[in-house]
Write an enzyme that holds these catalytic residues in place. Sequence first.
Site, short mmCIF file in Angstrom:
data_model
loop_
_atom_site.label_atom_id
_atom_site.label_comp_id
_atom_site.label_asym_id
_atom_site.label_seq_id
_atom_site.Cartn_x
_atom_site.Cartn_y
_atom_site.Cartn_z
N LYS A 105 -1.84 -7.44 -5.74
CA LYS A 105 -1.01 -7.90 -4.62
C LYS A 105 -1.72 -9.02 -3.85
CE LYS A 105 1.43 -3.51 -4.25
NZ LYS A 105 1.60 -2.18 -3.63
N ASP B 236 7.70 -2.93 2.61
CA ASP B 236 7.97 -1.96 1.55
C ASP B 236 9.37 -1.36 1.66
OD1 ASP B 236 6.01 -1.44 -0.41
OD2 ASP B 236 4.69 -0.56 1.09
N GLN C 289 -0.68 1.26 1.20
CA GLN C 289 -0.57 1.67 -0.20
C GLN C 289 -0.45 3.19 -0.29
OE1 GLN C 289 -0.26 -0.45 -2.75
NE2 GLN C 289 -0.12 1.18 -4.27
#
Length: 302
Positions: free
Chosen positions: A49, A116, A93
């Site tokens: 990422k 997200d 995460q």
Amino acid sequence: MPRLLDGKLVRDQILSELKPRIAALHSRPGLAVVLVGANPASEIYVRNKVKTCEDIGLFSEKITPPATITTDELLNVIADLNARPEIDGILVQMPLPTHIDSRRVLLAIAPHKDVDGFHPYNVGNLVSGNPGPRACTPAGIMEMLRRCEIPVAGKNAVVVGRSDIVGKPMALMLLHQHATVTICHSKTADLPGECRRADILVAAIGKAGLIRGNFIKPGATVIDVGMNRLNTPAEVGAVFGDNAAKRAEFEKKGSLLVGDVHPLEVDQAGAVTPVPGGVGPLTIAMLMANTVAAAEAHTARS
Ligand code: GUN
């Protein structure tokens, strides 16, 4: 042989379309990635990422608290990131260590920085079809279906897996595109039978090779979200039996990466995503797209 759906190709298309949008902003979009503890798989995902941010000209900051951080301490980290104007997007995460209250953490991220799409506010927007950030993996799969001209409306779509990250949002996105959607999970009575009705089968259950040839309707599009590493001869044997080529590949590499779909039993599918190189690159592309969109919305507000 089925058509291979190349996630890297679609990723490159998505990223190249973002470049002029990034150039049009008066400051670089900024993404903060929070990685708690040392989970080897998460470390690889986060590295990819951050690297993609560099490749396309986004500012990124990696924050790596130790696994011993408390929920309250992590909430303070999030509050700081919420307050910083140069940070447009915040990603925590998953999974978090079990002693951390993930729900409180996700709830703490400012919804307009939630790249997200995991905040309940944004989940609500997904359910009701309002605009807003969407969970990256299912959003990437929808982009792939669209760009590869695989029709969704009126088709039977079966999603195997009911996670908040993939299964549930995937089912809703397919529904919004007018598929007839079934969600299967570990308690589904007849998993092979349900899967065999699928024109579009999405496997997101995290079990290596679970989806066998007899689960697949001839001509179906099979999307494999799984990323399972086989580390021992017993694990390799459980998926591949005594297949000599796979045993030799394991001996050479030390481990094998296998999706949720059995890679040697997809011949009758119409199209499949490879593992790796299928869904993985799309998740990152959509994260970049969500971050750029958050930065554009930020600019529009200021
Ligand atoms: N863990 C696995 N997939 C994801 C994802 O898309 N976002 C976050 N934050 N964690 C994940």
